[in-house]
Design a protein around this motif. Sequence first.
Motif, PDB file in Angstrom:
ATOM      1  N   LEU A  65      -3.626  11.846   0.109  1.00  0.00           N
ATOM      2  CA  LEU A  65      -3.350  10.625  -0.642  1.00  0.00           C
ATOM      3  C   LEU A  65      -4.388   9.579  -0.240  1.00  0.00           C
ATOM      4  CD1 LEU A  65       0.531  10.449  -0.143  1.00  0.00           C
ATOM      5  CD2 LEU A  65      -0.743  11.587  -1.971  1.00  0.00           C
ATOM      6  N   VAL A  66      -5.120   9.057  -1.206  1.00  0.00           N
ATOM      7  CA  VAL A  66      -6.197   8.104  -0.941  1.00  0.00           C
ATOM      8  C   VAL A  66      -5.592   6.708  -0.818  1.00  0.00           C
ATOM      9  CG1 VAL A  66      -8.382   7.157  -1.757  1.00  0.00           C
ATOM     10  CG2 VAL A  66      -7.791   9.562  -2.211  1.00  0.00           C
ATOM     11  N   VAL A  67      -5.897   6.045   0.292  1.00  0.00           N
ATOM     12  CA  VAL A  67      -5.320   4.729   0.565  1.00  0.00           C
ATOM     13  C   VAL A  67      -6.088   3.640  -0.159  1.00  0.00           C
ATOM     14  CG1 VAL A  67      -4.798   3.060   2.386  1.00  0.00           C
ATOM     15  CG2 VAL A  67      -4.470   5.502   2.801  1.00  0.00           C
ATOM     16  N   SER A  68      -7.414   3.600  -0.002  1.00  0.00           N
ATOM     17  CA  SER A  68      -8.231   2.532  -0.562  1.00  0.00           C
ATOM     18  C   SER A  68      -9.083   3.073  -1.694  1.00  0.00           C
ATOM     19  CB  SER A  68      -9.131   1.926   0.533  1.00  0.00           C
ATOM     20  OG  SER A  68      -9.943   0.912   0.006  1.00  0.00           O
ATOM     21  N   VAL A  70       0.838  -1.209   0.000  1.00  0.00           N
ATOM     22  CA  VAL A  70       0.000   0.000   0.000  1.00  0.00           C
ATOM     23  C   VAL A  70       0.868   1.252   0.000  1.00  0.00           C
ATOM     24  CG1 VAL A  70      -1.699   1.299   1.326  1.00  0.00           C
ATOM     25  CG2 VAL A  70      -1.915  -1.189   1.121  1.00  0.00           C
ATOM     26  N   VAL A  71       1.935   1.256   0.815  1.00  0.00           N
ATOM     27  CA  VAL A  71       2.830   2.417   0.851  1.00  0.00           C
ATOM     28  C   VAL A  71       3.504   2.613  -0.503  1.00  0.00           C
ATOM     29  CG1 VAL A  71       4.899   3.361   1.944  1.00  0.00           C
ATOM     30  CG2 VAL A  71       3.182   2.198   3.332  1.00  0.00           C
ATOM     31  N   LYS A  72       3.870   1.528  -1.141  1.00  0.00           N
ATOM     32  CA  LYS A  72       4.496   1.632  -2.466  1.00  0.00           C
ATOM     33  C   LYS A  72       3.540   2.237  -3.483  1.00  0.00           C
ATOM     34  CE  LYS A  72       7.031  -1.112  -5.870  1.00  0.00           C
ATOM     35  NZ  LYS A  72       7.569  -2.456  -6.208  1.00  0.00           N
ATOM     36  N   ASP A  73       2.267   1.829  -3.431  1.00  0.00           N
ATOM     37  CA  ASP A  73       1.280   2.403  -4.357  1.00  0.00           C
ATOM     38  C   ASP A  73       1.020   3.876  -4.056  1.00  0.00           C
ATOM     39  OD1 ASP A  73       1.027   0.005  -5.672  1.00  0.00           O
ATOM     40  OD2 ASP A  73      -0.659  -0.676  -4.433  1.00  0.00           O
ATOM     41  N   LEU A  74       1.018   4.247  -2.767  1.00  0.00           N
ATOM     42  CA  LEU A  74       0.759   5.642  -2.419  1.00  0.00           C
ATOM     43  C   LEU A  74       1.847   6.570  -2.943  1.00  0.00           C
ATOM     44  CD1 LEU A  74      -0.559   5.361   1.258  1.00  0.00           C
ATOM     45  CD2 LEU A  74      -1.865   6.028  -0.759  1.00  0.00           C
ATOM     46  N   PHE A  75       3.095   6.163  -2.788  1.00  0.00           N
ATOM     47  CA  PHE A  75       4.204   7.036  -3.178  1.00  0.00           C
ATOM     48  C   PHE A  75       4.624   6.840  -4.633  1.00  0.00           C
ATOM     49  CE2 PHE A  75       4.480   7.144   1.405  1.00  0.00           C
ATOM     50  CZ  PHE A  75       4.878   8.445   1.674  1.00  0.00           C
ATOM     51  N   SER A  76       3.961   5.939  -5.338  1.00  0.00           N
ATOM     52  CA  SER A  76       4.294   5.755  -6.753  1.00  0.00           C
ATOM     53  C   SER A  76       3.870   6.945  -7.605  1.00  0.00           C
ATOM     54  CB  SER A  76       3.637   4.478  -7.289  1.00  0.00           C
ATOM     55  OG  SER A  76       4.179   3.340  -6.672  1.00  0.00           O
ATOM     56  N   GLN A  77       2.959   7.763  -7.081  1.00  0.00           N
ATOM     57  CA  GLN A  77       2.546   8.941  -7.854  1.00  0.00           C
ATOM     58  C   GLN A  77       3.649   9.993  -7.920  1.00  0.00           C
ATOM     59  OE1 GLN A  77      -0.659  11.183  -6.076  1.00  0.00           O
ATOM     60  NE2 GLN A  77      -0.060  10.560  -4.012  1.00  0.00           N
ATOM     61  N   PHE A  78       4.655   9.900  -7.057  1.00  0.00           N
ATOM     62  CA  PHE A  78       5.779  10.825  -7.096  1.00  0.00           C
ATOM     63  C   PHE A  78       6.940  10.307  -7.952  1.00  0.00           C
ATOM     64  CE2 PHE A  78       3.940  11.304  -2.735  1.00  0.00           C
ATOM     65  CZ  PHE A  78       3.293  12.518  -2.980  1.00  0.00           C
ATOM     66  N   ALA A  93       7.796  14.558  -3.587  1.00  0.00           N
ATOM     67  CA  ALA A  93       7.064  14.175  -2.381  1.00  0.00           C
ATOM     68  C   ALA A  93       7.108  15.287  -1.338  1.00  0.00           C
ATOM     69  CB  ALA A  93       7.650  12.886  -1.809  1.00  0.00           C
ATOM     70  N   LYS A  94       8.233  15.968  -1.209  1.00  0.00           N
ATOM     71  CA  LYS A  94       8.359  17.021  -0.206  1.00  0.00           C
ATOM     72  C   LYS A  94       7.582  18.277  -0.595  1.00  0.00           C
ATOM     73  CE  LYS A  94      12.471  17.722   1.409  1.00  0.00           C
ATOM     74  NZ  LYS A  94      13.940  17.957   1.457  1.00  0.00           N
ATOM     75  N   SER A  95       7.306  18.475  -1.867  1.00  0.00           N
ATOM     76  CA  SER A  95       6.563  19.663  -2.306  1.00  0.00           C
ATOM     77  C   SER A  95       5.073  19.400  -2.504  1.00  0.00           C
ATOM     78  CB  SER A  95       7.164  20.168  -3.631  1.00  0.00           C
ATOM     79  OG  SER A  95       7.058  19.175  -4.643  1.00  0.00           O
ATOM     80  N   HIS A  96       4.607  18.222  -2.116  1.00  0.00           N
ATOM     81  CA  HIS A  96       3.190  17.917  -2.291  1.00  0.00           C
ATOM     82  C   HIS A  96       2.353  18.734  -1.303  1.00  0.00           C
ATOM     83  CE1 HIS A  96      -0.161  15.445  -3.633  1.00  0.00           C
ATOM     84  NE2 HIS A  96      -0.548  15.341  -2.372  1.00  0.00           N
ATOM     85  N   PRO A  97       1.264  19.345  -1.752  1.00  0.00           N
ATOM     86  CA  PRO A  97       0.432  20.161  -0.843  1.00  0.00           C
ATOM     87  C   PRO A  97      -0.195  19.321   0.261  1.00  0.00           C
ATOM     88  CG  PRO A  97      -0.038  20.646  -3.144  1.00  0.00           C
ATOM     89  CD  PRO A  97       0.814  19.417  -3.141  1.00  0.00           C
ATOM     90  N   CYS A  98      -0.293  19.929   1.426  1.00  0.00           N
ATOM     91  CA  CYS A  98      -0.849  19.214   2.577  1.00  0.00           C
ATOM     92  C   CYS A  98      -2.355  18.994   2.445  1.00  0.00           C
ATOM     93  CB  CYS A  98      -0.536  19.996   3.856  1.00  0.00           C
ATOM     94  SG  CYS A  98      -1.149  19.236   5.376  1.00  0.00           S
ATOM     95  N   ASP A  99      -3.053  19.912   1.753  1.00  0.00           N
ATOM     96  CA  ASP A  99      -4.509  19.793   1.656  1.00  0.00           C
ATOM     97  C   ASP A  99      -4.938  18.853   0.532  1.00  0.00           C
ATOM     98  OD1 ASP A  99      -3.524  21.395  -0.306  1.00  0.00           O
ATOM     99  OD2 ASP A  99      -5.221  22.793  -0.298  1.00  0.00           O
ATOM    100  N   PRO A 156      16.231  10.649  -7.972  1.00  0.00           N
ATOM    101  CA  PRO A 156      16.276  11.629  -6.876  1.00  0.00           C
ATOM    102  C   PRO A 156      15.195  12.699  -6.974  1.00  0.00           C
ATOM    103  CG  PRO A 156      18.474  11.239  -7.777  1.00  0.00           C
ATOM    104  CD  PRO A 156      17.503  10.589  -8.712  1.00  0.00           C
ATOM    105  N   SER A 157      14.674  12.951  -8.186  1.00  0.00           N
ATOM    106  CA  SER A 157      13.643  13.984  -8.326  1.00  0.00           C
ATOM    107  C   SER A 157      12.347  13.607  -7.623  1.00  0.00           C
ATOM    108  CB  SER A 157      13.370  14.234  -9.815  1.00  0.00           C
ATOM    109  OG  SER A 157      12.926  13.045 -10.447  1.00  0.00           O
ATOM    110  N   SER A 158      12.142  12.328  -7.352  1.00  0.00           N
ATOM    111  CA  SER A 158      10.925  11.906  -6.665  1.00  0.00           C
ATOM    112  C   SER A 158      10.909  12.390  -5.218  1.00  0.00           C
ATOM    113  CB  SER A 158      10.800  10.379  -6.702  1.00  0.00           C
ATOM    114  OG  SER A 158      10.785   9.902  -8.030  1.00  0.00           O
ATOM    115  N   ILE A 159      12.076  12.544  -4.623  1.00  0.00           N
ATOM    116  CA  ILE A 159      12.139  13.067  -3.254  1.00  0.00           C
ATOM    117  C   ILE A 159      11.615  14.497  -3.206  1.00  0.00           C
ATOM    118  CG2 ILE A 159      13.686  13.599  -1.342  1.00  0.00           C
ATOM    119  CD1 ILE A 159      13.432  10.662  -1.729  1.00  0.00           C
TER     120      ILE A 159
END
Length: 282
Positions: free
Chosen positions: A138-141, A71-79, A129-135, A123-126
């Motif tokens: 990320l949808v889990v399910s 699940v964590v891999k799928d969540l962060f795959s968008q970055f 992820a750090k510049s993603h807006p807080c509002d 490295p650009s994925s880091i």
Amino acid sequence: MAPPKRKHARNQACVIPGGFTVLSLQFSPDSSARHSVFVKEHKVRAEKSSGRPLDRTLFVLDIPPYCSEAVVKDLFSQFGSVRSVELKDHPGSSEEPGPRLSRLFRPAEKQGFKVGYVVFESPSSIAAAKSHPCDDPLVVSTQLRPVRTGVQKWIQQYIESFIPTDKLQQIVDAFMQDYDKRKEEEEERQKQEAEKQQEDEEGWVKVTRGHKGAKARPHSEAADQRTLQREKRKKRRKELLNFYTWQHRNTQKEHIAELRKKFEEDKQRIALMRAQRKFKPY
């Protein structure tokens, strides 16, 4: 005015003290509750493992229990493309390299919030992820990636606990083949070390330092014969030394006997001189 300023800040990333960026998690699209996780670039200089490169590893805190590694891999795959995900109970160094055990031989994992190490391909994925807006949560399910919780999760775990016999046999065979291979490599290495420590023509043995936990080299027949001969020579020398010791003791006894005999003779002579009153001590 105030509303436009709040709208402008909504599109920015939320960075808290310590360098962590806050990311929001939303379990389902229709869920109103949100959970916050904290991400930061992994920059531990003492890290020696190649599995966590410093420029492509993201450190994640407060991962909820319903998020597995997949699940964590799928969540962060968008970055960006994710190479690997590692979840642990506490931050720490990576596991030692070695054969990865099957889940059948591993103890049950603790249920609770975890920390994670997400390794990206770029490295650009880091930075993404750090510049993603807080509002922007990320949808889990989702419908394509459903995540079960509660009773449904327990039922799924119970069903997955039963492994077909043929699959279990394949896992056991693969483990035993790997064990036999490592055993043969260890025996071959010990054999090579024993050959390096063979004796030369004059009987000298070249001893090399092996790795930690290495067994002592086996003794050859010639070495055993020389050891027996040395023990026999030591025994003969000890017997000869004991013989001389016995002779020395007899000599001392004879000397003491002579001294006692002379002492008795002197006593008799002094007694005779006293009887004749010719004893003059001064």
